[in-house]
Design an enzyme around this catalytic site. Structure first.
Site, PDB file in Angstrom:
ATOM      1  N   GLU A  98       8.959   1.552  11.869  1.00 20.76           N
ATOM      2  CA  GLU A  98       9.982   2.599  11.801  1.00 20.76           C
ATOM      3  C   GLU A  98       9.200   3.900  11.921  1.00 20.76           C
ATOM      4  O   GLU A  98       8.450   4.274  11.030  1.00 20.76           O
ATOM      5  CB  GLU A  98      10.735   2.411  10.487  1.00 20.76           C
ATOM      6  CG  GLU A  98      11.484   3.552   9.937  1.00 20.76           C
ATOM      7  CD  GLU A  98      12.380   4.274  10.877  1.00 20.76           C
ATOM      8  OE1 GLU A  98      12.054   5.106  11.698  1.00 20.76           O
ATOM      9  OE2 GLU A  98      13.449   4.032  10.791  1.00 20.76           O
TER      10      GLU A  98
ATOM     11  N   GLU B 296       7.702  15.910  16.944  1.00 22.33           N
ATOM     12  CA  GLU B 296       8.137  15.843  15.552  1.00 22.33           C
ATOM     13  C   GLU B 296       7.284  16.790  14.707  1.00 22.33           C
ATOM     14  O   GLU B 296       6.067  16.667  14.661  1.00 22.33           O
ATOM     15  CB  GLU B 296       8.009  14.412  15.018  1.00 22.33           C
ATOM     16  CG  GLU B 296       8.648  14.259  13.657  1.00 22.33           C
ATOM     17  CD  GLU B 296       8.687  12.809  13.178  1.00 22.33           C
ATOM     18  OE1 GLU B 296       7.711  12.079  13.373  1.00 22.33           O
ATOM     19  OE2 GLU B 296       9.711  12.425  12.569  1.00 22.33           O
TER      20      GLU B 296
ATOM     21  N   CYS C 277      12.517  11.375   8.510  1.00 20.62           N
ATOM     22  CA  CYS C 277      12.504  10.873   9.900  1.00 20.62           C
ATOM     23  C   CYS C 277      13.817  11.245  10.550  1.00 20.62           C
ATOM     24  O   CYS C 277      13.908  11.346  11.771  1.00 20.62           O
ATOM     25  CB  CYS C 277      12.397   9.369   9.962  1.00 20.62           C
ATOM     26  SG  CYS C 277      11.184   8.680   8.897  1.00 20.62           S
TER      27      CYS C 277
ATOM     28  N   LYS D 150       0.860  -1.192   0.000  1.00 21.46           N
ATOM     29  CA  LYS D 150       0.000   0.000   0.000  1.00 21.46           C
ATOM     30  C   LYS D 150       0.891   1.235   0.000  1.00 21.46           C
ATOM     31  O   LYS D 150       1.439   1.621   1.037  1.00 21.46           O
ATOM     32  CB  LYS D 150      -0.891   0.031   1.245  1.00 21.46           C
ATOM     33  CG  LYS D 150      -1.915   1.153   1.169  1.00 21.46           C
ATOM     34  CD  LYS D 150      -2.457   1.563   2.528  1.00 21.46           C
ATOM     35  CE  LYS D 150      -1.769   2.757   3.126  1.00 21.46           C
ATOM     36  NZ  LYS D 150      -1.788   4.011   2.349  1.00 21.46           N
TER      37      LYS D 150
HETATM   38  C1  UN1 Z   1      13.543   8.686   6.279  1.00 25.10           C
HETATM   39  O1  UN1 Z   1      13.712   9.821   6.620  1.00 25.10           O
HETATM   40  O2  UN1 Z   1      12.447   8.124   6.457  1.00 25.10           O
HETATM   41  O3  UN1 Z   1      19.496   8.827   6.004  1.00 25.10           O
HETATM   42  C2  UN1 Z   1      14.581   7.896   5.587  1.00 25.10           C
HETATM   43  C3  UN1 Z   1      18.653   9.390   5.335  1.00 25.10           C
HETATM   44  C4  UN1 Z   1      18.062   8.677   4.149  1.00 25.10           C
HETATM   45  C5  UN1 Z   1      16.860   7.889   4.553  1.00 25.10           C
HETATM   46  C6  UN1 Z   1      15.866   8.643   5.376  1.00 25.10           C
HETATM   47  N1  UN1 Z   1      19.062   7.836   3.565  1.00 25.10           N
HETATM   48  O4  UN1 Z   1      18.236  10.500   5.613  1.00 25.10           O
END
Ligand code: UN1
Length: 499
Positions: free
Chosen positions: A253, A388, A287, A178
Site C-alpha cells: 500500500e 507526493e 496516503c 516492525k
Molecule cells: C493512510 O493515510 O495511510 O481514510 C490511511 C483515511 C483513514 C486511513 C488513511 N481512514 O484517511
C-alpha cells in the site's frame, strides 16, 4: 536528549521482552517539542531471525486454534483498546503529533477493525459446489499461510498495524511486526495489549529498528512467506524485488496524489470544508490526503478565496492541546522535504496563496510545524501536482469542465483516493466509473475510509491487493480446493460421465 529517567523498551520475541543482540538503541522523539519518548532496541538480522523462529514454532499450534476462538481474542483486544482509547490517543498526540480528535479516530479505526475481524472468526467463508461426478463433494477453504512480516508507517501508528495484524491473526498466521522507527512506543503498546487480550507467546513478535536492517531481513527471510507493507513507492518496489527470489506474497500500500474535483454546481461551502479536512488533517500526512484540488473555472475564484481564508485561521500547535487544528509533521527530514516543495512550486511558476513557511515561536518551540500551504494556478504537470509531498500542501488546478477534471485527476502515477463535489447525479456517476483510483468519494473529501470496505489503490499505489474489508482475507490466506469422493470407486473427472 535521553536522560537517566528516559524509559528503555525491548523487543518482544516468543513472549519475552529482550534487548537487541547488538545492544544498540535509538530514540523516539516528540515531534512537537523534541522531548524523548523512549529508547528502543536498534535490531539487526539476528533479532529478526530469532523472532521468525519463534513465530514459526508458534504457528504450528496457532493454526489449529479454532478460528472463532482466535476471533474472541480480537474481540477482547478491541474491548481493551476501547477502554484505553484516551491513553492511546494521548500517547499518539505525543509520539506522532496528530491532534487528539484525529488520534482518537486512529485508535477507533483499530477498535473497528478488531471487531470486524473478530467476527470473521465465525465466517471465513469458502464455497461448496456440486461435483460433476456422483457421490462426490467439492469445497474450497481458506488456509493460513505461516509467518507474516508486518512493516508499518508512522502516520496511522495504531490503525494500520490493526489492518494487517487483525486479519492475519484471525486467519491463523503468526506475526513478526516492525513498527515505524518514528512511533515505536505505540507499536509496543499495541502488542502488549494483544498479549493481554490472550494472544499466545510467539504468535505476535515485535522487532524494532530500521527498514535497512530489520525490514530487509524480514523481506528476504525464507521462512516469512507473506510481507505486508505500507510505505513509499520506492520502498515498495525494493521490497517486491527482494522478495521475488522466495516467491513471497507481497501486499503493498504505497503513495497517493489524491485530488478533489469541484464542479461549478457544487455546494462550495461543503467543498471548502472537505478540502480543508482532507488537505490539512493529520498535517497532510495521509496516503489519502488531498494534495490537489481541481476546480471548474466558474467556481475557481470563489473557492480559492474561501479556502485561503479558512486555511489561514487554522491553529498550529501540539496535538494534545485543546483547540489545535494542525499538529507538527513527523520529523526534521519531513519538514525539509515539505519546505523544499514550496521552493519547487515557486520555481515552477505556481502562485503561493498562503503558507509556504516553517512555523515557529508562539508556543511552537522546537517542534516541526509547517504552515498550511496552498498554491494557485498550478499546471497539472508541475512537480507539486505530480509528486507526493506528504505534508500540509495542496495545489489548485483550474479546468474547463467535468471531463477535463477527470482527465487531470487521472494524470498521475498513483491511484489511491479521489473525490468529486457536484450536485449533478450524471456527472457523479461518470466520475465513479472513470476516476482511476481504489477509492472514490462523492460530496466528501478524499479521507475517511471505513474498515469493512477494501482499502488500497490502482496504478503506482500498489500491486493489486487490498487491505481491510473481505479483500484483506485474500492477502493472509491461500485457497485450498477439496474433493471428497464417497462413491467407493475411482471416478475420473473429465473422463467418466455419469448419467
Ligand atoms: C493512510 O493515510 O495511510 O481514510 C490511511 C483515511 C483513514 C486511513 C488513511 N481512514 O484517511
Amino acid at each position: 536528549m535521553a536522560t537517566a529517567a528516559t524509559k528503555s523498551f525491548k523487543n518482544f520475541i516468543g513472549g519475552e521482552w529482550v534487548d537487541a543482540a547488538s545492544g544498540e538503541t535509538f530514540e523516539s522523539r516528540n515531534p512537537a517539542n523534541g522531548e524523548t519518548i523512549g529508547v528502543f532496541p536498534r535490531s539487526s538480522a539476528e533479532d529478526v531471525d530469532r523472532a521468525v523462529e519463534a513465530a514459526k514454532q508458534a504457528y504450528e499450534e496457532w493454526r489449529l486454534v479454532p478460528a472463532p476462538r482466535r476471533g474472541e481474542i480480537l474481540f477482547r483486544f478491541g474491548q481493551l483498546l476501547a477502554e484505553q482509547k484516551d491513553d492511546f490517543a494521548d500517547l499518539m498526540a505525543h509520539e506522532m503529533g496528530k491532534v487528539l480528535p484525529e488520534a482518537a479516530g486512529d485508535v477507533q479505526e483499530a477498535i473497528d477493525m478488531s471487531f470486524y475481524m473478530g467476527g470473521e472468526g465465525r465466517r471465513l467463508f469458502g464455497q461448496t459446489t456440486p461435483s460433476e461426478l456422483r457421490d462426490k463433494f467439492n469445497m474450497s477453504v481458506r488456509m493460513p499461510i505461516g509467518v507474516v512480516g508486518v512493516i508499518t508507517p508512522w502516520n496511522f501508528p495504531i490503525a494500520i498495524p490493526s489492518w494487517k495484524i487483525a486479519p492475519a491473526l484471525v486467519c491463523g498466521n503468526t506475526i513478526v511486526f516492525k513498527p515505524a522507527t518514528d512511533t515505536p512506543l505505540l507499536g509496543e503498546r499495541f502488542v502488549e495489549l494483544l498479549a493481554e487480550a490472550g494472544v499466545p507467546a510467539g504468535v505476535v513478535n515485535v522487532v524494532h529498528g530500521g527498514g535497512g536492517e530489520v525490514g530487509d531481513r524480514l523481506v528476504r527471510h525464507p521462512d516469512v512467506p507473506v510481507i505486508t507493507l505500507t510505505g513509499s513507492r520506492e520502498t515498495g518496489v525494493a521490497v517486491l524485488r527482494n522478495a521475488a527470489d522466495n516467491l513471497k506474497h507481497v501486499h503493498l500500500e504505497l503513495g497517493g496524489k489524491n485530488a478533489i474535483i469541484v464542479l461549478e454546481d457544487a455546494d462550495i461551502d461543503l467543498a471548502v470544508e472537505g478540502i480543508v479536512w482532507s488537505a490539512f488533517g493529520t498535517a497532510g500526512q495521509r496516503c489519502t490526503a488531498a494534495s490537489r484540488v481541481i476546480v471548474q473555472e466558474g467556481a475557481y475564484e470563489e473557492l480559492q478565496k474561501r479556502l485561503v481564508a479558512v486555511a489561514e485561521k487554522l491553529r498550529l500547535g501540539p496535538g494534545w492541546e485543546e483547540g489545535v487544528d494542525v499538529g507538527p509533521v513527523i520529523n526534521q527530514g519531513a519538514l525539509e522535504k515539505i519546505h523544499s516543495y514550496t521552493g519547487i512550486g515557486k520555481d515552477e511558476g505556481a502562485k503561493l496563496l498562503t503558507g509556504g513557511e516553517i512555523a515557529g515561536g508562539d508556543g511552537l518551540g522546537d517542534g516541526y510545524f509547517y504552515r498550511p500551504t496552498i498554491f494557485g494556478d498550478v499546471d497539472p504537470g508541475m512537480r507539486i501536482a505530480q509528486e507526493e509531498i506528504f505534508g500540509p500542501t495542496t495545489a489548485l488546478i483550474r479546468v474547463r469542465d467535468a471531463d477535463e477534471a477527470v482527465r487531470v485527476s487521472n494524470g498521475i502515477e498513483f491511484g489511491l483516493s479521489s473525490s468529486i463535489f457536484t450536485r449533478d447525479v450524471n456527472k457523479a456517476f461518470r466520475a465513479m466509473r472513470d476516476l482511476e483510483a481504489g477509492i472514490t468519494y462523492i460530496n466528501a473529501g478524499t479521507i475517511g475510509a471505513e474498515v469493512h470496505l477494501p482499502f488500497g489503490g490502482v496504478k503506482g499505489t500498489g500491486n493489486g491487493h487490498r487491505e481491510a474489508g473481505q479483500a484483506a482475507l485474500d492477502v493472509f490466506t491461500e485457497w485450498k480446493s477439496i474433493y471428497v469422493d464417497y462413491s467407493g470407486k475411482l471416478q475420473k473427472a473429465q473422463i467418466d460421465t455419469p448419467s
